[in-house]
Design a protein around this motif. Structure first.
Motif, PDB file in Angstrom:
ATOM      1  N   LEU A  64      14.918  45.913   8.561  1.00 57.80           N
ATOM      2  CA  LEU A  64      13.853  46.586   7.953  1.00 57.80           C
ATOM      3  C   LEU A  64      13.472  46.042   6.783  1.00 57.80           C
ATOM      4  O   LEU A  64      14.251  45.533   5.799  1.00 57.80           O
ATOM      5  CB  LEU A  64      14.454  48.061   7.595  1.00 57.80           C
ATOM      6  N   LEU A  65      12.186  45.633   6.624  1.00 50.17           N
ATOM      7  CA  LEU A  65      11.744  44.821   5.512  1.00 50.17           C
ATOM      8  C   LEU A  65      10.272  45.629   4.883  1.00 50.17           C
ATOM      9  O   LEU A  65       9.697  46.451   5.714  1.00 50.17           O
ATOM     10  CB  LEU A  65      11.002  43.359   5.842  1.00 50.17           C
ATOM     11  N   ASN A  66      10.180  45.445   3.550  1.00 50.61           N
ATOM     12  CA  ASN A  66       9.111  46.112   2.978  1.00 50.61           C
ATOM     13  C   ASN A  66       7.751  45.124   3.210  1.00 50.61           C
ATOM     14  O   ASN A  66       7.800  43.940   2.847  1.00 50.61           O
ATOM     15  CB  ASN A  66       9.285  46.398   1.500  1.00 50.61           C
ATOM     16  N   GLU A  67       6.626  45.497   3.765  1.00 50.94           N
ATOM     17  CA  GLU A  67       5.579  44.444   3.924  1.00 50.94           C
ATOM     18  C   GLU A  67       4.562  44.858   2.781  1.00 50.94           C
ATOM     19  O   GLU A  67       4.160  45.752   2.505  1.00 50.94           O
ATOM     20  CB  GLU A  67       5.102  45.052   5.336  1.00 50.94           C
ATOM     21  N   PHE A  68       4.077  43.485   2.306  1.00 52.46           N
ATOM     22  CA  PHE A  68       3.157  43.490   1.359  1.00 52.46           C
ATOM     23  C   PHE A  68       1.757  42.935   1.836  1.00 52.46           C
ATOM     24  O   PHE A  68       1.888  41.984   2.651  1.00 52.46           O
ATOM     25  CB  PHE A  68       3.538  42.826   0.144  1.00 52.46           C
ATOM     26  N   LYS A 121      -0.737  40.996  -7.809  1.00 47.20           N
ATOM     27  CA  LYS A 121      -1.818  41.697  -7.536  1.00 47.20           C
ATOM     28  C   LYS A 121      -1.771  42.274  -5.702  1.00 47.20           C
ATOM     29  O   LYS A 121      -2.522  41.895  -5.059  1.00 47.20           O
ATOM     30  CB  LYS A 121      -2.890  41.127  -7.649  1.00 47.20           C
ATOM     31  N   SER A 122      -0.626  42.801  -5.552  1.00 44.56           N
ATOM     32  CA  SER A 122      -0.140  42.821  -4.169  1.00 44.56           C
ATOM     33  C   SER A 122       0.241  44.593  -4.001  1.00 44.56           C
ATOM     34  O   SER A 122       0.592  45.174  -5.018  1.00 44.56           O
ATOM     35  CB  SER A 122       0.599  42.001  -3.446  1.00 44.56           C
ATOM     36  N   ILE A 123       0.077  45.129  -2.912  1.00 45.10           N
ATOM     37  CA  ILE A 123       0.624  46.486  -2.721  1.00 45.10           C
ATOM     38  C   ILE A 123       1.245  46.292  -1.293  1.00 45.10           C
ATOM     39  O   ILE A 123       0.867  45.882  -0.272  1.00 45.10           O
ATOM     40  CB  ILE A 123      -0.824  47.540  -2.775  1.00 45.10           C
ATOM     41  N   SER A 124       2.461  47.278  -1.304  1.00 45.94           N
ATOM     42  CA  SER A 124       3.288  47.445  -0.146  1.00 45.94           C
ATOM     43  C   SER A 124       2.198  48.154   0.990  1.00 45.94           C
ATOM     44  O   SER A 124       1.637  48.958   0.671  1.00 45.94           O
ATOM     45  CB  SER A 124       4.181  48.499  -0.306  1.00 45.94           C
ATOM     46  N   THR A 125       2.389  47.705   2.285  1.00 43.92           N
ATOM     47  CA  THR A 125       1.606  48.157   3.323  1.00 43.92           C
ATOM     48  C   THR A 125       2.592  48.890   4.186  1.00 43.92           C
ATOM     49  O   THR A 125       2.333  49.211   5.231  1.00 43.92           O
ATOM     50  CB  THR A 125       0.858  47.155   4.365  1.00 43.92           C
ATOM     51  N   GLY A 126       3.881  49.226   3.716  1.00 46.40           N
ATOM     52  CA  GLY A 126       4.891  49.792   4.475  1.00 46.40           C
ATOM     53  C   GLY A 126       6.262  49.206   4.925  1.00 46.40           C
ATOM     54  O   GLY A 126       5.888  48.006   5.024  1.00 46.40           O
ATOM     55  N   CYS A 127       6.999  50.014   5.344  1.00 46.66           N
ATOM     56  CA  CYS A 127       8.292  49.215   5.702  1.00 46.66           C
ATOM     57  C   CYS A 127       8.057  48.534   7.350  1.00 46.66           C
ATOM     58  O   CYS A 127       7.407  49.645   8.073  1.00 46.66           O
ATOM     59  CB  CYS A 127       9.488  49.854   5.733  1.00 46.66           C
ATOM     60  N   LYS A 128       8.637  47.689   7.589  1.00 47.80           N
ATOM     61  CA  LYS A 128       8.432  47.344   9.049  1.00 47.80           C
ATOM     62  C   LYS A 128       9.495  46.651   9.490  1.00 47.80           C
ATOM     63  O   LYS A 128      10.492  46.033   8.882  1.00 47.80           O
ATOM     64  CB  LYS A 128       7.606  46.375   8.887  1.00 47.80           C
ATOM     65  N   TRP A 129       9.947  47.035  10.913  1.00 44.62           N
ATOM     66  CA  TRP A 129      11.283  46.372  11.739  1.00 44.62           C
ATOM     67  C   TRP A 129      10.790  45.046  12.105  1.00 44.62           C
ATOM     68  O   TRP A 129       9.730  44.993  12.765  1.00 44.62           O
ATOM     69  CB  TRP A 129      11.657  47.299  13.003  1.00 44.62           C
ATOM     70  N   ILE A 130      11.483  43.889  11.691  1.00 39.55           N
ATOM     71  CA  ILE A 130      11.396  42.410  12.071  1.00 39.55           C
ATOM     72  C   ILE A 130      12.715  42.136  12.913  1.00 39.55           C
ATOM     73  O   ILE A 130      13.604  42.334  12.495  1.00 39.55           O
ATOM     74  CB  ILE A 130      10.992  41.446  10.709  1.00 39.55           C
ATOM     75  N   SER A 131      12.194  41.504  14.216  1.00 39.46           N
ATOM     76  CA  SER A 131      13.364  41.122  14.871  1.00 39.46           C
ATOM     77  C   SER A 131      14.279  39.706  14.127  1.00 39.46           C
ATOM     78  O   SER A 131      13.425  39.229  13.109  1.00 39.46           O
ATOM     79  CB  SER A 131      13.181  40.585  16.275  1.00 39.46           C
ATOM     80  N   VAL A 132      15.568  39.639  14.258  1.00 40.83           N
ATOM     81  CA  VAL A 132      16.283  38.494  13.586  1.00 40.83           C
ATOM     82  C   VAL A 132      15.578  37.474  13.720  1.00 40.83           C
ATOM     83  O   VAL A 132      15.347  36.434  13.220  1.00 40.83           O
ATOM     84  CB  VAL A 132      17.607  38.667  14.101  1.00 40.83           C
ATOM     85  N   ASP A 133      15.032  37.248  15.370  1.00 40.16           N
ATOM     86  CA  ASP A 133      14.297  35.875  15.870  1.00 40.16           C
ATOM     87  C   ASP A 133      13.103  35.787  15.087  1.00 40.16           C
ATOM     88  O   ASP A 133      12.752  34.412  14.592  1.00 40.16           O
ATOM     89  CB  ASP A 133      14.236  35.956  17.296  1.00 40.16           C
TER      90      ASP A 133
END
Length: 156
Positions: A19-23, A111-123
């Protein structure tokens, strides 16, 4: 007042995903987490931050990484305040319902904003812009199931 911010972050692993926080819609990512409040432990802070940012309750496991941001050494890349981050391996607490709210993080320096958390595969993790650049450490440790604490230096 300290010149360093104490933070607690999570590597939440589920079904070979992190799980990562996307910007800025994928421009870059960071680990869910944030500043430790005066009345919190590191573990309390990471659980609260993950819940606020993703709506997920987590079980906080072992500390995986400690890393430091030093403004002078790192050429003020993320502003004038230094920081020490403690990163914990976390698992989704399946006994709790997902919350619907989410705190929006912003980064005034970039100057960025989070666009939400997102699941990213390990690959897929090797191909994204993760800040700080600890992708390889995370991938290797998940693959080897090596959950021992490491101090990561000069990663910024």
């Amino acid at each position: 007042m300290s010149n360093y911010r104490l933070s607690s972050r999570a590597i939440v692993i589920k079904d070979d995903n992190v799980l990562l926080n996307e910007f800025n819609n994928g421009e870059y990512y960071n680990l869910p987490g944030g500043g430790v409040e005066v009345d919190e432990t590191l573990r309390d802070a990471v659980a609260r931050e993950v819940l606020e940012e993703s709506g997920l309750s987590v079980l906080v496991r072992e500390m995986l990484y400690i890393y430091e941001y030093n403004p002078i050494r790192d050429e003020y890349r993320y502003g004038p305040l230094g920081g020490v981050s403690h990163v914990f391996r976390c698992e989704v607490d399946e006994s709790k319902e997902k919350m619907v709210y989410r705190v929006i993080d912003s980064d005034p320096v970039n100057k960025s904003i989070s666009t939400g958390c997102k699941w990213i595969s390990v690959d897929e993790l090797k191909n994204i812009n993760l800040v700080p650049k600890i992708n390889d450490f995370i991938i290797e440790d998940i693959r080897k199931k090596d959950f021992t604490t490491k101090f990561l230096e000069d990663i910024h």
